[in-house]
Scaffold this active site. Structure first.
Site, PDB file in Angstrom:
ATOM      1  N   ARG A  37       0.819  -1.217   0.000  1.00 41.83           N
ATOM      2  CA  ARG A  37       0.000   0.000   0.000  1.00 41.83           C
ATOM      3  C   ARG A  37       0.853   1.268   0.000  1.00 41.83           C
ATOM      4  O   ARG A  37       0.442   2.309  -0.547  1.00 41.83           O
ATOM      5  CB  ARG A  37      -0.941   0.000   1.217  1.00 41.83           C
ATOM      6  CG  ARG A  37      -1.965   1.147   1.248  1.00 41.83           C
ATOM      7  CD  ARG A  37      -2.963   0.949   2.381  1.00 41.83           C
ATOM      8  NE  ARG A  37      -4.011   1.960   2.362  1.00 41.83           N
ATOM      9  CZ  ARG A  37      -4.028   3.049   3.135  1.00 41.83           C
ATOM     10  NH1 ARG A  37      -3.027   3.251   3.995  1.00 41.83           N
ATOM     11  NH2 ARG A  37      -5.017   3.915   3.062  1.00 41.83           N
ATOM     12  N   ILE A  63      -6.848   8.168  -0.657  1.00 41.72           N
ATOM     13  CA  ILE A  63      -6.783   6.709  -0.677  1.00 41.72           C
ATOM     14  C   ILE A  63      -7.582   6.261   0.545  1.00 41.72           C
ATOM     15  O   ILE A  63      -7.355   6.731   1.660  1.00 41.72           O
ATOM     16  CB  ILE A  63      -5.329   6.190  -0.646  1.00 41.72           C
ATOM     17  CG1 ILE A  63      -5.296   4.651  -0.690  1.00 41.72           C
ATOM     18  CG2 ILE A  63      -4.526   6.719   0.529  1.00 41.72           C
ATOM     19  CD1 ILE A  63      -3.889   4.075  -0.890  1.00 41.72           C
ATOM     20  N   SER A  64      -8.566   5.409   0.314  1.00 43.24           N
ATOM     21  CA  SER A  64      -9.512   5.060   1.370  1.00 43.24           C
ATOM     22  C   SER A  64      -8.820   4.369   2.546  1.00 43.24           C
ATOM     23  O   SER A  64      -7.781   3.716   2.391  1.00 43.24           O
ATOM     24  CB  SER A  64     -10.609   4.136   0.829  1.00 43.24           C
ATOM     25  OG  SER A  64     -11.476   4.835  -0.024  1.00 43.24           O
ATOM     26  N   GLN A  65      -9.426   4.512   3.704  1.00 45.28           N
ATOM     27  CA  GLN A  65      -8.996   3.796   4.906  1.00 45.28           C
ATOM     28  C   GLN A  65      -8.985   2.292   4.612  1.00 45.28           C
ATOM     29  O   GLN A  65      -9.914   1.768   4.000  1.00 45.28           O
ATOM     30  CB  GLN A  65      -9.995   4.116   6.018  1.00 45.28           C
ATOM     31  CG  GLN A  65      -9.736   3.425   7.336  1.00 45.28           C
ATOM     32  CD  GLN A  65     -10.822   3.769   8.357  1.00 45.28           C
ATOM     33  OE1 GLN A  65     -11.679   4.612   8.106  1.00 45.28           O
ATOM     34  NE2 GLN A  65     -10.775   3.109   9.498  1.00 45.28           N
ATOM     35  N   PRO A  66      -7.930   1.577   5.023  1.00 44.81           N
ATOM     36  CA  PRO A  66      -7.874   0.138   4.754  1.00 44.81           C
ATOM     37  C   PRO A  66      -9.115  -0.631   5.226  1.00 44.81           C
ATOM     38  O   PRO A  66      -9.588  -1.537   4.533  1.00 44.81           O
ATOM     39  CB  PRO A  66      -6.618  -0.308   5.503  1.00 44.81           C
ATOM     40  CG  PRO A  66      -5.732   0.889   5.475  1.00 44.81           C
ATOM     41  CD  PRO A  66      -6.655   2.067   5.612  1.00 44.81           C
TER      42      PRO A  66
END
Length: 213
Positions: A37, A63-66
């Site tokens: 990531r 970038i979205s939260q995992p």
């Protein structure tokens, strides 16, 4: 483009965090454990790459939260070989998760800067979507429909009818619906005209924008 033992160790910790938060799908967790990531983020954010938070990328996007990526992917309930339409390519991280799980991915991005960057970047990591499209996500991609699943990675003020129409019977649309705060909503197509609807709590996304082209 380095992926060190330190990065790999940080990913294992991230996977453990996601498990504590309730992610149980082993294929989703394996994808998160595999994908570097940190390479999807600007170098200034490398220390934050494996923290369970969203972070800025180009074109005022994130970038979205995992956890969000893992939860949406888990809700999609896909199997290897599934054909998936992704609305909002962004950094390409969610795209990579789907590809790592064996999906055939069509992905639409309406920010030209991001579209060009991600189209160049993903193949460098060995991730090759079936097609990346610069266009309006509200319209979907009818040329390759119907899909085994559709995932929307931006907040939609309403559910686009075009996306519902492009689902196979039995397939799911996972979409965050709302303005400032979104409700993660899953529509399952039950027949030519029928859909079941389920809701899975509040999330925050950048808005899904239309009519870019």
């Amino acid at each position: 483009m380095k992926d060190t033992f330190i990065h790999q160790g940080m990913r294992k910790k991230l996977v453990a965090t996601l498990q504590k938060k309730g992610i149980t799908n082993t294929e989703v967790l394996a994808a998160v454990n595999t994908i570097p990531r940190h390479l999807f983020m600007d170098s200034g954010f490398l220390d934050h790459a494996y923290v369970d938070k969203a972070f800025p990328i180009a074109a005022d996007q994130t970038i979205s939260q995992p956890y969000t990526v893992a939860r949406q992917t888990e809700l999609l309930n896909i199997t290897s070989g599934a054909t998936i339409l992704e609305i909002g390519t962004g950094s390409g991280y969610q795209t990579a998760v789907l590809l790592e799980m064996g999906a055939t991915v069509y992905s639409i991005e309406r920010q030209n800067e991001l579209f060009k960057k991600t189209k160049r970047f993903l193949p460098k990591l060995g991730y090759r979507p079936k097609k990346l499209i610069f266009g309006d996500g509200y319209k979907g991609h009818p040329e390759a429909a119907p899909y085994d699943g559709i995932i929307v990675t931006a907040g939609a003020p309403f559910v686009p009818k075009a996306l519902l129409a492009q689902l196979k019977v039995g397939a799911k649309l996972v979409i965050p619906v709302g303005d400032d705060v979104q409700i993660m909503t899953v529509f399952t197509r039950t027949s030519a005209t029928g859909f079941d609807k389920e809701e899975f709590g509040e999330f925050r996304f950048v808005p899904l924008l239309e009519d870019k082209n």
